[in-house]
Design a protein around this motif. Structure first.
Motif, mmCIF file in Angstrom:
data_model
loop_
_atom_site.group_PDB
_atom_site.id
_atom_site.type_symbol
_atom_site.label_atom_id
_atom_site.label_comp_id
_atom_site.label_asym_id
_atom_site.label_seq_id
_atom_site.Cartn_x
_atom_site.Cartn_y
_atom_site.Cartn_z
ATOM 1 N N GLY A 291 -37.937 1.770 12.668
ATOM 2 C CA GLY A 291 -37.649 2.414 13.942
ATOM 3 C C GLY A 291 -37.141 1.466 15.006
ATOM 4 N N LEU A 292 -36.474 0.381 14.581
ATOM 5 C CA LEU A 292 -36.020 -0.627 15.540
ATOM 6 C C LEU A 292 -34.537 -0.528 15.872
ATOM 7 C CD1 LEU A 292 -37.921 -3.737 14.100
ATOM 8 C CD2 LEU A 292 -38.573 -2.314 16.051
ATOM 9 N N LEU A 293 -33.742 -0.115 14.914
ATOM 10 C CA LEU A 293 -32.288 -0.178 15.123
ATOM 11 C C LEU A 293 -31.586 0.753 14.144
ATOM 12 C CD1 LEU A 293 -30.223 -3.395 15.654
ATOM 13 C CD2 LEU A 293 -29.619 -1.895 13.777
ATOM 14 N N VAL A 294 -30.516 1.374 14.609
ATOM 15 C CA VAL A 294 -29.699 2.199 13.736
ATOM 16 C C VAL A 294 -28.257 2.163 14.236
ATOM 17 C CG1 VAL A 294 -29.918 4.381 15.005
ATOM 18 C CG2 VAL A 294 -29.653 4.437 12.516
ATOM 19 N N VAL A 295 -27.326 2.429 13.342
ATOM 20 C CA VAL A 295 -25.910 2.507 13.697
ATOM 21 C C VAL A 295 -25.478 3.964 13.617
ATOM 22 C CG1 VAL A 295 -23.586 1.867 13.002
ATOM 23 C CG2 VAL A 295 -25.395 0.167 12.945
ATOM 24 N N ALA A 296 -24.831 4.464 14.659
ATOM 25 C CA ALA A 296 -24.463 5.886 14.688
ATOM 26 C C ALA A 296 -23.251 6.094 15.585
ATOM 27 C CB ALA A 296 -25.642 6.717 15.199
ATOM 28 N N PRO A 297 -22.519 7.197 15.376
ATOM 29 C CA PRO A 297 -21.387 7.523 16.255
ATOM 30 C C PRO A 297 -21.879 8.079 17.586
ATOM 31 C CG PRO A 297 -21.684 9.246 14.624
ATOM 32 C CD PRO A 297 -22.663 8.159 14.273
ATOM 33 N N GLU A 298 -20.969 8.245 18.519
ATOM 34 C CA GLU A 298 -21.306 8.834 19.812
ATOM 35 C C GLU A 298 -21.640 10.317 19.623
ATOM 36 O OE1 GLU A 298 -21.651 7.613 22.738
ATOM 37 O OE2 GLU A 298 -20.614 5.672 22.795
ATOM 38 N N GLY A 341 -22.740 2.861 2.464
ATOM 39 C CA GLY A 341 -21.970 1.646 2.714
ATOM 40 C C GLY A 341 -20.492 1.918 2.879
ATOM 41 N N ALA A 342 -20.121 3.190 3.075
ATOM 42 C CA ALA A 342 -18.705 3.558 3.222
ATOM 43 C C ALA A 342 -18.248 3.305 4.657
ATOM 44 C CB ALA A 342 -18.510 5.022 2.835
ATOM 45 N N ILE A 343 -18.173 2.050 5.003
ATOM 46 C CA ILE A 343 -17.735 1.601 6.325
ATOM 47 C C ILE A 343 -16.568 0.636 6.117
ATOM 48 C CG2 ILE A 343 -18.395 0.446 8.469
ATOM 49 C CD1 ILE A 343 -21.267 1.268 7.947
ATOM 50 N N ALA A 344 -15.546 0.764 6.940
ATOM 51 C CA ALA A 344 -14.312 -0.018 6.754
ATOM 52 C C ALA A 344 -14.497 -1.464 7.215
ATOM 53 C CB ALA A 344 -13.160 0.644 7.499
ATOM 54 N N HIS A 345 -15.334 -2.190 6.505
ATOM 55 C CA HIS A 345 -15.498 -3.627 6.763
ATOM 56 C C HIS A 345 -14.227 -4.344 6.310
ATOM 57 C CE1 HIS A 345 -17.025 -7.730 6.444
ATOM 58 N NE2 HIS A 345 -18.101 -7.356 7.111
ATOM 59 N N LYS A 434 -10.912 9.306 15.274
ATOM 60 C CA LYS A 434 -11.069 7.902 14.874
ATOM 61 C C LYS A 434 -12.492 7.542 14.464
ATOM 62 C CE LYS A 434 -7.178 6.323 17.688
ATOM 63 N NZ LYS A 434 -6.704 5.374 18.707
ATOM 64 N N LEU A 435 -13.259 8.539 14.017
ATOM 65 C CA LEU A 435 -14.569 8.235 13.453
ATOM 66 C C LEU A 435 -14.448 7.850 11.983
ATOM 67 C CD1 LEU A 435 -16.989 10.895 14.983
ATOM 68 C CD2 LEU A 435 -16.748 8.491 15.575
ATOM 69 N N LEU A 436 -13.391 8.326 11.328
ATOM 70 C CA LEU A 436 -13.112 7.964 9.940
ATOM 71 C C LEU A 436 -11.767 7.272 9.831
ATOM 72 C CD1 LEU A 436 -14.194 11.077 7.788
ATOM 73 C CD2 LEU A 436 -15.476 8.982 8.214
ATOM 74 N N LYS A 437 -11.672 6.380 8.830
ATOM 75 C CA LYS A 437 -10.407 5.730 8.512
ATOM 76 C C LYS A 437 -10.006 6.106 7.094
ATOM 77 C CE LYS A 437 -9.426 1.543 9.764
ATOM 78 N NZ LYS A 437 -9.417 0.075 9.946
ATOM 79 N N ASP A 452 -15.267 0.411 14.451
ATOM 80 C CA ASP A 452 -14.955 0.233 15.868
ATOM 81 C C ASP A 452 -15.421 1.414 16.728
ATOM 82 O OD1 ASP A 452 -13.672 -2.283 15.582
ATOM 83 O OD2 ASP A 452 -11.881 -1.267 14.819
ATOM 84 N N THR A 453 -15.849 2.502 16.083
ATOM 85 C CA THR A 453 -16.260 3.678 16.858
ATOM 86 C C THR A 453 -17.704 4.098 16.591
ATOM 87 O OG1 THR A 453 -15.307 5.113 15.145
ATOM 88 C CG2 THR A 453 -13.928 4.611 17.050
ATOM 89 N N ILE A 454 -18.442 3.340 15.775
ATOM 90 C CA ILE A 454 -19.879 3.573 15.624
ATOM 91 C C ILE A 454 -20.600 2.416 16.295
ATOM 92 C CG2 ILE A 454 -19.756 5.022 13.575
ATOM 93 C CD1 ILE A 454 -20.255 2.599 11.866
ATOM 94 N N LYS A 455 -21.735 2.720 16.915
ATOM 95 C CA LYS A 455 -22.377 1.732 17.785
ATOM 96 C C LYS A 455 -23.817 1.436 17.370
ATOM 97 C CE LYS A 455 -19.549 2.566 21.884
ATOM 98 N NZ LYS A 455 -19.552 2.758 23.344
ATOM 99 N N ILE A 456 -24.266 0.269 17.800
ATOM 100 C CA ILE A 456 -25.639 -0.160 17.596
ATOM 101 C C ILE A 456 -26.546 0.589 18.563
ATOM 102 C CG2 ILE A 456 -27.251 -2.100 17.703
ATOM 103 C CD1 ILE A 456 -25.372 -2.415 15.419
ATOM 104 N N ASN A 457 -27.615 1.178 18.052
ATOM 105 C CA ASN A 457 -28.567 1.930 18.870
ATOM 106 C C ASN A 457 -29.959 1.344 18.674
ATOM 107 O OD1 ASN A 457 -30.217 3.811 20.104
ATOM 108 N ND2 ASN A 457 -28.999 5.558 19.442
ATOM 109 N N LEU A 458 -30.563 0.889 19.765
ATOM 110 C CA LEU A 458 -31.907 0.289 19.693
ATOM 111 C C LEU A 458 -33.016 1.314 19.945
ATOM 112 C CD1 LEU A 458 -31.331 -3.117 21.495
ATOM 113 C CD2 LEU A 458 -31.925 -2.778 19.115
#
Length: 461
Positions: A291-298, A341-345, A434-437, A452-458
């Protein structure tokens, strides 16, 4: 845990599919017998050697139409006899502890040097996925590693040193490496969380965060500020320690000015952070599970997309539901892509286009820092609308995919093969916002989240 043989009920190991989480019992069944084995050593030996005598027993109540070969049987919970599923009482012991199960003992055949071999097939009868069946349990090494990880994460442990003892040199070498890899992940957790707290006012995107994290050891006043030697010794991957510059650092305590090891360790730290918020987030004590951190879109962007899909889904496909349910469907879809893991690294651009996983691992620019992965272990998996063999697909020939099941949980419909059309409509909108590439290759198009469009959420809870 060793169970006494004098017990009045059946105890068997459990198997779970890591994709759909369908769970079953595991045993071993000799061709000339009808009683499943309760000998744990024999069962484990058969499972890990893919012995054709392995049998998986799925409660019938959980699966209506199993994929592949299976038999509807009745299992006695007392003596372990497999019999006709209509029996109310066991035909052998007379007890009424009957359970209706699907008996799954599918096999596959291989031929090597003209010698045929038969193996147990690891295919889930619920979702149809191959090689994602996990034996539930833990060995002493894993339990010990969890204790070490807890000790390393404790705020009361201000002198992180540990000595373990074993009566076997080979066993000691194995356990020390295993413990080292687990404490390494704790170091990554701590660094990622400290960096995220340091940057929380900037609300960085995932890609911005990863770039800042890699260079933060050079940033004055940052929680990760340290010398290059300290940085390398703290974050070098256990599988990177074969490099000459690491051996030199251990002997001399310093790195050459021309050393590239700092750059490789920076890349490894960035990748490990990426893995922790994506394809490793369900493995062990991840930052998300704590429960410390997650990555999510707006949230607002997803709401806009859900609103724009409401009428087209209703008019073209007959899919109608509340705005909240549409939001839930899209959000779950995006979150599943993240967990796969389907993120455009940037390091995976070529992998996304070609689907060649081993080319990703063996590429000259990756092999000095990328962690070891395999097709049967946790690794990034993209969503393909083409013919990529090892990527996810919205639908397939046999069984329901996660995507089809998720659509059914959110909408009521009767038409067949509607999932592909529904997801194509959603994907079009997600790409527009632009949430998907999209990546294009010889085998078709591949989809990934845009970092570039998903953000770090604390504050994920």
């Amino acid at each position: 845990i060793e169970l006494s043989s004098n017990r009045d009920r059946l105890y068997l190991p459990m198997i779970q599919c890591s994709e759909c989480h369908t769970t079953c019992w595991l045993s071993r069944l000799h061709p000339s017998q009808n009683n499943v084995s309760i000998e744990l050593d024999s069962i484990y030996s058969a499972w890990f050697s893919n012995n054709s005598e392995c049998v998986r027993l799925y409660p019938s109540i959980g699966i209506k139409n199993p994929i592949g070969e299976s038999n509807s049987r009745g299992l006695c919970g007392n003596c372990g006899l497999l019999q006709a599923h209509e029996n109310q009482k066991c035909s052998d012991c007379g007890r009424d502890k009957m359970i209706n199960v699907w008996e799954v003992s599918e096999t596959r055949q291989t031929i090597r040097n003209n010698v045929p071999s038969v193996w147990h097939m690891h295919r889930c009868p619920s979702c149809g996925v191959h090689d994602r069946l996990i034996l539930m349990g833990a060995r002493s090494t894993t339990l010990g590693a969890n204790i070490v990880e807890q000790m390393w994460n404790s705020p009361f442990n201000d002198d992180k040193k540990l000595i373990t003892f074993s009566d076997s040199v080979q066993d000691a070498a194995h356990r020390s490496g295993f413990f080292g890899s687990r404490t390494y992940r704790s170091n990554i957790h701590r660094a990622v969380f400290q960096a995220a707290q340091h940057l929380k006012d900037e609300e960085p995107s995932l890609m911005t965060f990863l770039n800042r994290l890699q260079a933060m050891h050079n940033e004055e006043g940052s929680p990760l500020e340290m010398s290059k030697e300290h940085f390398v010794s703290e974050f070098i991957g256990p599988d990177m320690q074969w490099q000459d510059d690491w051996e030199r650092l251990k002997i001399t305590g310093s790195l050459r000015s021309s050393s590239s090891l700092v750059k490789w360790v920076e890349k490894r730290l960035g990748w490990q952070a990426f893995a922790e918020v994506s394809y490793l987030n369900r493995f062990g004590r991840s930052l998300e599970s704590l429960g410390l951190l997650v990555v999510a879109p707006e949230i607002n962007t997803v709401n806009i997309i859900a609103e724009s899909l409401k009428e087209p889904l209703k008019e073209e496909l007959g899919l109608e539901n509340k705005q909240e349910v549409l939001f839930q469907w899209i959000w779950g879809f995006l979150d599943h892509l993240r967990q796969r893991g389907a993120i455009a690294h940037p390091a995976m651009d070529s992998y996304a286009q070609s689907g060649n996983f081993y080319a990703l691992l063996k590429a000259k620019q990756h092999r000095l820092w990328l962690p070891r992965m395999g097709l049967h272990s946790f690794h990034p998996v993209f969503l393909s609308t083409g013919r990529h063999k090892y990527f996810d697909h919205i639908s397939r020939g046999q069984g329901k995919t996660w995507y089809e099941t998720w659509l059914e949980k959110n909408f009521v419909f009767t038409a067949d093969k509607i999932a592909k059309d529904a997801y194509e409509m959603a994907i079009k909108k997600l790409v527009e916002h632009k949430l998907l590439k999209k990546f294009s290759g010889d085998q078709g198009e591949v989809l990934a989240l845009n970092p570039d469009t998903i953000k770090i959420n604390l504050d994920p809870i």
